[in-house]
Scaffold this active site. Sequence first.
Site, PDB file in Angstrom:
ATOM      1  N   GLY A 172      14.835  54.904 -37.523  1.00 46.16           N
ATOM      2  CA  GLY A 172      14.129  53.557 -37.583  1.00 46.16           C
ATOM      3  C   GLY A 172      12.387  54.134 -38.243  1.00 46.16           C
ATOM      4  O   GLY A 172      12.015  55.435 -37.594  1.00 46.16           O
ATOM      5  N   LEU A 179      21.928  51.900 -39.296  1.00 48.38           N
ATOM      6  CA  LEU A 179      21.590  52.185 -40.859  1.00 48.38           C
ATOM      7  C   LEU A 179      21.174  50.622 -41.240  1.00 48.38           C
ATOM      8  O   LEU A 179      20.817  50.530 -42.330  1.00 48.38           O
ATOM      9  CB  LEU A 179      22.022  52.776 -41.425  1.00 48.38           C
ATOM     10  CG  LEU A 179      22.773  54.593 -41.242  1.00 48.38           C
ATOM     11  CD1 LEU A 179      23.431  54.661 -42.343  1.00 48.38           C
ATOM     12  CD2 LEU A 179      20.661  55.056 -40.970  1.00 48.38           C
ATOM     13  N   ASN A 196      18.342  49.413 -41.081  1.00 43.57           N
ATOM     14  CA  ASN A 196      17.152  48.910 -41.629  1.00 43.57           C
ATOM     15  C   ASN A 196      16.339  50.170 -41.847  1.00 43.57           C
ATOM     16  O   ASN A 196      14.926  50.420 -41.927  1.00 43.57           O
ATOM     17  CB  ASN A 196      16.640  48.283 -40.348  1.00 43.57           C
ATOM     18  CG  ASN A 196      15.133  48.117 -41.706  1.00 43.57           C
ATOM     19  OD1 ASN A 196      14.682  47.917 -42.778  1.00 43.57           O
ATOM     20  ND2 ASN A 196      14.550  47.336 -40.064  1.00 43.57           N
ATOM     21  N   ASP A 229      27.682  50.426 -34.024  1.00 43.83           N
ATOM     22  CA  ASP A 229      26.591  48.725 -33.904  1.00 43.83           C
ATOM     23  C   ASP A 229      27.143  48.683 -32.358  1.00 43.83           C
ATOM     24  O   ASP A 229      27.926  48.593 -31.696  1.00 43.83           O
ATOM     25  CB  ASP A 229      27.473  48.308 -34.553  1.00 43.83           C
ATOM     26  CG  ASP A 229      27.090  46.954 -34.615  1.00 43.83           C
ATOM     27  OD1 ASP A 229      26.578  46.678 -34.085  1.00 43.83           O
ATOM     28  OD2 ASP A 229      27.107  46.517 -36.035  1.00 43.83           O
ATOM     29  N   LYS A 266      13.083  43.077 -36.236  1.00 42.02           N
ATOM     30  CA  LYS A 266      12.357  43.398 -35.989  1.00 42.02           C
ATOM     31  C   LYS A 266      11.171  42.347 -36.574  1.00 42.02           C
ATOM     32  O   LYS A 266      10.516  41.988 -36.565  1.00 42.02           O
ATOM     33  CB  LYS A 266      11.448  44.505 -35.674  1.00 42.02           C
ATOM     34  CG  LYS A 266      11.982  44.978 -37.051  1.00 42.02           C
ATOM     35  CD  LYS A 266      10.686  46.013 -36.669  1.00 42.02           C
ATOM     36  CE  LYS A 266      10.622  46.994 -38.736  1.00 42.02           C
ATOM     37  NZ  LYS A 266      10.257  47.967 -38.149  1.00 42.02           N
ATOM     38  N   SER A 326       6.481  44.496 -27.003  1.00 41.34           N
ATOM     39  CA  SER A 326       5.593  43.986 -28.059  1.00 41.34           C
ATOM     40  C   SER A 326       4.231  43.576 -27.284  1.00 41.34           C
ATOM     41  O   SER A 326       4.852  42.194 -26.296  1.00 41.34           O
ATOM     42  CB  SER A 326       6.843  42.982 -28.974  1.00 41.34           C
ATOM     43  OG  SER A 326       5.708  42.222 -29.393  1.00 41.34           O
ATOM     44  N   THR A 334       3.520  41.089 -28.555  1.00 41.29           N
ATOM     45  CA  THR A 334       3.294  39.636 -28.951  1.00 41.29           C
ATOM     46  C   THR A 334       4.042  38.591 -27.580  1.00 41.29           C
ATOM     47  O   THR A 334       3.417  37.297 -26.883  1.00 41.29           O
ATOM     48  CB  THR A 334       4.571  39.105 -29.659  1.00 41.29           C
ATOM     49  OG1 THR A 334       5.916  39.711 -28.727  1.00 41.29           O
ATOM     50  CG2 THR A 334       4.747  39.493 -31.365  1.00 41.29           C
ATOM     51  N   TYR A 341      12.132  36.780 -32.663  1.00 41.98           N
ATOM     52  CA  TYR A 341      11.770  37.544 -31.694  1.00 41.98           C
ATOM     53  C   TYR A 341      11.156  38.433 -30.934  1.00 41.98           C
ATOM     54  O   TYR A 341      11.775  38.778 -30.165  1.00 41.98           O
ATOM     55  CB  TYR A 341      11.295  38.135 -33.592  1.00 41.98           C
ATOM     56  CG  TYR A 341      10.910  40.092 -32.857  1.00 41.98           C
ATOM     57  CD1 TYR A 341      10.991  40.893 -32.937  1.00 41.98           C
ATOM     58  CD2 TYR A 341       8.957  39.388 -32.510  1.00 41.98           C
ATOM     59  CE1 TYR A 341      10.994  41.714 -32.614  1.00 41.98           C
ATOM     60  CE2 TYR A 341       8.264  41.229 -31.709  1.00 41.98           C
ATOM     61  CZ  TYR A 341       9.734  42.013 -32.254  1.00 41.98           C
ATOM     62  OH  TYR A 341       9.183  43.373 -32.318  1.00 41.98           O
ATOM     63  N   LYS A 350      12.653  39.982 -27.072  1.00 47.30           N
ATOM     64  CA  LYS A 350      11.354  40.757 -25.821  1.00 47.30           C
ATOM     65  C   LYS A 350      11.467  39.645 -25.202  1.00 47.30           C
ATOM     66  O   LYS A 350      11.024  40.712 -23.621  1.00 47.30           O
ATOM     67  CB  LYS A 350      10.492  41.250 -27.033  1.00 47.30           C
ATOM     68  CG  LYS A 350      10.292  42.021 -28.053  1.00 47.30           C
ATOM     69  CD  LYS A 350      11.011  43.063 -27.828  1.00 47.30           C
ATOM     70  CE  LYS A 350      12.197  43.797 -28.782  1.00 47.30           C
ATOM     71  NZ  LYS A 350      12.151  45.250 -29.387  1.00 47.30           N
ATOM     72  N   LEU A 370       1.015  44.106 -42.626  1.00 44.60           N
ATOM     73  CA  LEU A 370      -0.370  44.349 -43.271  1.00 44.60           C
ATOM     74  C   LEU A 370      -0.605  45.748 -44.178  1.00 44.60           C
ATOM     75  O   LEU A 370      -0.857  45.578 -45.832  1.00 44.60           O
ATOM     76  CB  LEU A 370      -1.540  44.011 -42.181  1.00 44.60           C
ATOM     77  CG  LEU A 370      -2.820  44.726 -43.093  1.00 44.60           C
ATOM     78  CD1 LEU A 370      -2.950  43.542 -44.442  1.00 44.60           C
ATOM     79  CD2 LEU A 370      -3.852  44.325 -42.324  1.00 44.60           C
TER      80      LEU A 370
HETATM   81  C1  WQD Z   1      -1.795  41.930 -39.420  1.00 49.84           C
HETATM   82  C2  WQD Z   1      -2.876  41.218 -39.708  1.00 49.84           C
HETATM   83  C3  WQD Z   1      -2.111  39.048 -40.494  1.00 49.84           C
HETATM   84  C4  WQD Z   1       0.079  40.572 -43.833  1.00 49.84           C
HETATM   85  C5  WQD Z   1       3.385  42.606 -36.126  1.00 49.84           C
HETATM   86  C6  WQD Z   1       4.771  41.614 -35.809  1.00 49.84           C
HETATM   87  C7  WQD Z   1       4.435  41.388 -34.348  1.00 49.84           C
HETATM   88  C8  WQD Z   1       4.397  42.733 -33.192  1.00 49.84           C
HETATM   89  C9  WQD Z   1       2.558  42.886 -33.805  1.00 49.84           C
HETATM   90  C10 WQD Z   1       6.425  43.815 -32.807  1.00 49.84           C
HETATM   91  C11 WQD Z   1      -2.906  39.403 -39.107  1.00 49.84           C
HETATM   92  C12 WQD Z   1      -2.586  39.646 -41.780  1.00 49.84           C
HETATM   93  C13 WQD Z   1      -1.437  40.439 -42.851  1.00 49.84           C
HETATM   94  C14 WQD Z   1      -0.485  40.034 -44.804  1.00 49.84           C
HETATM   95  C15 WQD Z   1      -2.453  39.810 -44.354  1.00 49.84           C
HETATM   96  N1  WQD Z   1       5.077  43.843 -33.412  1.00 49.84           N
HETATM   97  N2  WQD Z   1      -2.302  40.086 -43.379  1.00 49.84           N
HETATM   98  N3  WQD Z   1      -1.968  39.451 -45.236  1.00 49.84           N
HETATM   99  O1  WQD Z   1       1.125  39.490 -37.302  1.00 49.84           O
HETATM  100  O2  WQD Z   1       0.218  41.276 -35.828  1.00 49.84           O
HETATM  101  O3  WQD Z   1       2.121  41.370 -36.203  1.00 49.84           O
HETATM  102  O4  WQD Z   1       2.341  43.288 -35.480  1.00 49.84           O
HETATM  103  O5  WQD Z   1       6.801  43.497 -32.001  1.00 49.84           O
HETATM  104  O6  WQD Z   1       5.873  40.817 -34.082  1.00 49.84           O
HETATM  105  O7  WQD Z   1       4.994  41.006 -36.521  1.00 49.84           O
HETATM  106  O8  WQD Z   1       1.512  41.764 -38.007  1.00 49.84           O
HETATM  107  O9  WQD Z   1       1.089  43.314 -39.929  1.00 49.84           O
HETATM  108  O10 WQD Z   1       2.273  41.384 -40.074  1.00 49.84           O
HETATM  109  O11 WQD Z   1      -1.020  41.144 -39.802  1.00 49.84           O
HETATM  110  O12 WQD Z   1      -3.497  39.296 -44.131  1.00 49.84           O
HETATM  111  O13 WQD Z   1      -0.012  40.112 -46.184  1.00 49.84           O
HETATM  112  O14 WQD Z   1      -2.578  40.967 -40.817  1.00 49.84           O
HETATM  113  O15 WQD Z   1      -2.455  37.416 -40.817  1.00 49.84           O
HETATM  114  O16 WQD Z   1      -3.924  39.178 -38.754  1.00 49.84           O
HETATM  115  P1  WQD Z   1       1.370  41.076 -36.925  1.00 49.84           P
HETATM  116  P2  WQD Z   1       0.916  42.170 -39.175  1.00 49.84           P
END
Ligand code: WQD
Length: 339
Positions: free
Chosen positions: A13, A36, A38, A61, A87, A127, A129, A152, A156, A202
């Site tokens: 991954g 595999l 993802n 698995d 994830k 995470s 989170t 999710y 964690k 993002l």
């Molecule tokens: C980042 C920022 C969005 C997409 C992820 C995982 C989470 C944890 C931490 C692992 C936010 C903004 C996003 C888009 C946008 N990882 N955005 N337009 O939300 O911090 O969380 O990383 O455990 O579980 O989901 O990351 O990359 O989704 O967003 O404006 O099209 O970008 O609102 O502020 P996030 P992200």
Amino acid sequence: MKMKKILVTGGLGFIGSHTVVELQNAGFEVIIIDNLSNTKISVLDKITEITGLKPEYHNIDLRVKEDVKLFFNNHKIDGIIHFAAFKAVGESMQNPLDYYENNIGSLVYLLQEMRDRKITNFIFSSSCTVYGQADQLPITENAPVKTAESTYGNTKQIGEEIIKETCKADNLQAIALRYFNPIGAHESIKIGELPLGVPQNLIPFVTQTAAGIRKELAVFGDDYPTIDGTAVRDYIHVVDLAKAHIAALKRLINKENKENFEFFNVGSGTGTSVLEVIKTFEKVSKKPLNYKIVGRREGDITAAYADTTIANKELNWQTEKNLEEALDAAWQWQQKNKE
Ligand code: WQD
């Protein structure tokens, strides 16, 4: 000294593959388990191209207990780095049971085998989170764990609890690494993130928009109480994150851990807003990015970035790459993987 054999679950991954490269570079022998679900098998060849060493690979698995047992019957392992998990936050709310089965079931089976075979060293992908919207920024390890917003996130939190309790009952030595937002790709541009379908995160959305695969980036909210109104996150180069795993593993192998169960924040320590990410990306790619501001995304927090003081000191680790380097690598990776 005999080479230590490390099992990396989910080793093909995004974070797993970069960690396998760093493990091999650090002289560890790596065995990968990946089903595999993802990723693609071609990542194995790319790892081999980068390091010149082909890791042993098994398509297993981890939800199939008998297969997990059979693997351990045939392998003597010195430590495990456990990445294999689902994830996607949104998907986890649609299919909670699949998430609990995969993320918790696999963890329990692995820990049972470790107990039965007296394997003690365990690194767990956790995470940021777990902190939710922290009351204080930057976020230290002393910040309380908040009720999870998603299934999710809950897997964690529960994962950490299971590990902590196992460390009390058995001789397990474990470190949970609480990742902030991993981005980027290996400098060879041979491995990187392979999001399936429309990216939820993002940076892949940004690079796909710049590549013309997506029409425009929707920026979720510009009315947050932050520097420019957009949400703030801590983006960390995936290679820096991978190296934190080597540091944590060495801490366990050298018996430098202070408690049987420890957890550390793995971030860059810098908060960056969505608009700042866009500006930096435009600078790096030398292209204007098509974006528009839309409403907030449900479940998003305002700001999260790490205080890495404890991780820096205890793991003897720090980030070496900045946001520009990470976005540059992500952009190069995108251009290489057009589809
Ligand atoms: C980042 C920022 C969005 C997409 C992820 C995982 C989470 C944890 C931490 C692992 C936010 C903004 C996003 C888009 C946008 N990882 N955005 N337009 O939300 O911090 O969380 O990383 O455990 O579980 O989901 O990351 O990359 O989704 O967003 O404006 O099209 O970008 O609102 O502020 P996030 P992200």
